[in-house]
Motif scaffolding. Structure first.
Motif, PDB file in Angstrom:
ATOM      1  N   ALA A  11      63.265  -8.094   9.300  1.00 17.32           N
ATOM      2  CA  ALA A  11      62.130  -7.173   9.203  1.00 17.32           C
ATOM      3  C   ALA A  11      61.090  -7.644   8.182  1.00 17.32           C
ATOM      4  N   LYS A  12      61.517  -8.238   7.084  1.00 22.53           N
ATOM      5  CA  LYS A  12      60.574  -8.676   6.048  1.00 22.53           C
ATOM      6  C   LYS A  12      59.695  -9.853   6.503  1.00 22.53           C
ATOM      7  N   ASP A  13      60.053 -10.496   7.624  1.00 25.62           N
ATOM      8  CA  ASP A  13      59.318 -11.644   8.142  1.00 25.62           C
ATOM      9  C   ASP A  13      58.273 -11.273   9.191  1.00 25.62           C
ATOM     10  N   LEU A  14      58.153  -9.975   9.510  1.00 26.49           N
ATOM     11  CA  LEU A  14      57.299  -9.539  10.619  1.00 26.49           C
ATOM     12  C   LEU A  14      55.909  -9.106  10.167  1.00 26.49           C
ATOM     13  N   ASN A  15      54.959  -9.275  11.061  1.00 27.95           N
ATOM     14  CA  ASN A  15      53.605  -8.773  10.833  1.00 27.95           C
ATOM     15  C   ASN A  15      53.464  -7.377  11.445  1.00 27.95           C
ATOM     16  N   SER A  16      52.266  -6.842  11.454  1.00 25.96           N
ATOM     17  CA  SER A  16      52.047  -5.481  11.968  1.00 25.96           C
ATOM     18  C   SER A  16      52.245  -5.365  13.482  1.00 25.96           C
ATOM     19  N   ASN A  17      52.331  -6.496  14.177  1.00 21.92           N
ATOM     20  CA  ASN A  17      52.604  -6.494  15.622  1.00 21.92           C
ATOM     21  C   ASN A  17      54.088  -6.597  15.931  1.00 21.92           C
ATOM     22  N   GLY A  18      54.923  -6.686  14.895  1.00 26.56           N
ATOM     23  CA  GLY A  18      56.354  -6.809  15.108  1.00 26.56           C
ATOM     24  C   GLY A  18      56.810  -8.211  15.471  1.00 26.56           C
ATOM     25  N   THR A  19      55.939  -9.187  15.226  1.00 20.54           N
ATOM     26  CA  THR A  19      56.287 -10.588  15.486  1.00 20.54           C
ATOM     27  C   THR A  19      56.249 -11.368  14.176  1.00 20.54           C
ATOM     28  N   LEU A  20      56.723 -12.585  14.222  1.00 18.89           N
ATOM     29  CA  LEU A  20      56.817 -13.422  13.030  1.00 18.89           C
ATOM     30  C   LEU A  20      55.446 -13.598  12.372  1.00 18.89           C
ATOM     31  N   PHE A  21      55.380 -13.286  11.083  1.00 16.48           N
ATOM     32  CA  PHE A  21      54.160 -13.392  10.283  1.00 16.48           C
ATOM     33  C   PHE A  21      53.853 -14.866  10.012  1.00 16.48           C
ATOM     34  N   GLY A  22      52.632 -15.290  10.336  1.00 17.07           N
ATOM     35  CA  GLY A  22      52.232 -16.682  10.141  1.00 17.07           C
ATOM     36  C   GLY A  22      52.365 -17.149   8.704  1.00 17.07           C
ATOM     37  N   GLY A  23      52.063 -16.277   7.757  1.00 17.67           N
ATOM     38  CA  GLY A  23      52.184 -16.634   6.343  1.00 17.67           C
ATOM     39  C   GLY A  23      53.611 -16.955   5.948  1.00 17.67           C
ATOM     40  N   ARG A  24      54.567 -16.259   6.548  1.00 17.59           N
ATOM     41  CA  ARG A  24      55.980 -16.531   6.254  1.00 17.59           C
ATOM     42  C   ARG A  24      56.344 -17.925   6.764  1.00 17.59           C
ATOM     43  N   VAL A  25      55.879 -18.248   7.972  1.00 15.44           N
ATOM     44  CA  VAL A  25      56.151 -19.574   8.541  1.00 15.44           C
ATOM     45  C   VAL A  25      55.575 -20.661   7.639  1.00 15.44           C
ATOM     46  N   LEU A  26      54.357 -20.461   7.153  1.00 17.74           N
ATOM     47  CA  LEU A  26      53.736 -21.456   6.274  1.00 17.74           C
ATOM     48  C   LEU A  26      54.502 -21.604   4.964  1.00 17.74           C
ATOM     49  N   GLU A  27      55.022 -20.506   4.448  1.00 24.28           N
ATOM     50  CA  GLU A  27      55.855 -20.561   3.238  1.00 24.28           C
ATOM     51  C   GLU A  27      57.093 -21.423   3.485  1.00 24.28           C
ATOM     52  N   TRP A  28      57.752 -21.206   4.613  1.00 19.17           N
ATOM     53  CA  TRP A  28      58.946 -21.980   4.942  1.00 19.17           C
ATOM     54  C   TRP A  28      58.612 -23.461   5.109  1.00 19.17           C
ATOM     55  N   ILE A  29      57.496 -23.750   5.789  1.00 17.10           N
ATOM     56  CA  ILE A  29      57.086 -25.134   6.006  1.00 17.10           C
ATOM     57  C   ILE A  29      56.816 -25.816   4.671  1.00 17.10           C
ATOM     58  N   ASP A  30      56.084 -25.148   3.789  1.00 13.34           N
ATOM     59  CA  ASP A  30      55.751 -25.732   2.484  1.00 13.34           C
ATOM     60  C   ASP A  30      57.015 -26.056   1.691  1.00 13.34           C
TER      61      ASP A  30
END
Length: 118
Positions: A11-30
């Motif tokens: 749940a902490k990884d989701l955006n307001s649409n209920g899908t994966l938040f792009g910022g979280r993905v970028l954090e993981w990539i970095d």
């Protein structure tokens, strides 16, 4: 490309649409790219200098497992250039692609220094 890290979408990884938040993905990539670069050049004094085009191809939902893959593109005198793919572990659908992440090796004062890898 070797996929070394996996994440389960919660749940902490989701955006307001209920899908994966792009910022979280970028954090993981970095984080994954830093660890990979540091291991390749055997220095924890690497910093991100540039991230090229980031393309979000698909998304993930709660409970999905994603995996992160990093590859070396080239070594410069002070730099290492990587590429990254984040994909769904089950479907192998690509979620995000980053064609280039450039890390540079620095000293304690932040000055570029050769990493010694050829």
């Amino acid at each position: 490309m070797i996929f070394r890290t996996r994440k389960m979408i919660s749940a902490k990884d989701l955006n307001s649409n209920g899908t994966l938040f792009g910022g979280r993905v970028l954090e993981w990539i970095d984080e994954e790219a830093f660890i990979f670069a540091a291991c390749q050049i055997k220095s924890s004094k690497v910093v991100i200098k540039c991230i090229s085009k980031i393309e979000f191809v698909s998304t993930a939902r709660i409970g999905d497992i994603v995996e992160i893959g990093i590859d070396t593109i080239k070594f410069g005198i002070t730099s290492i250039t990587l590429s990254c793919i984040v994909r769904n572990k089950v479907t192998t659908n690509i979620i995000t692609e980053v064609s280039e992440l450039i890390f540079v090796n620095v000293d304690e004062k932040g000055k570029l220094v050769p990493h010694g890898i050829t």
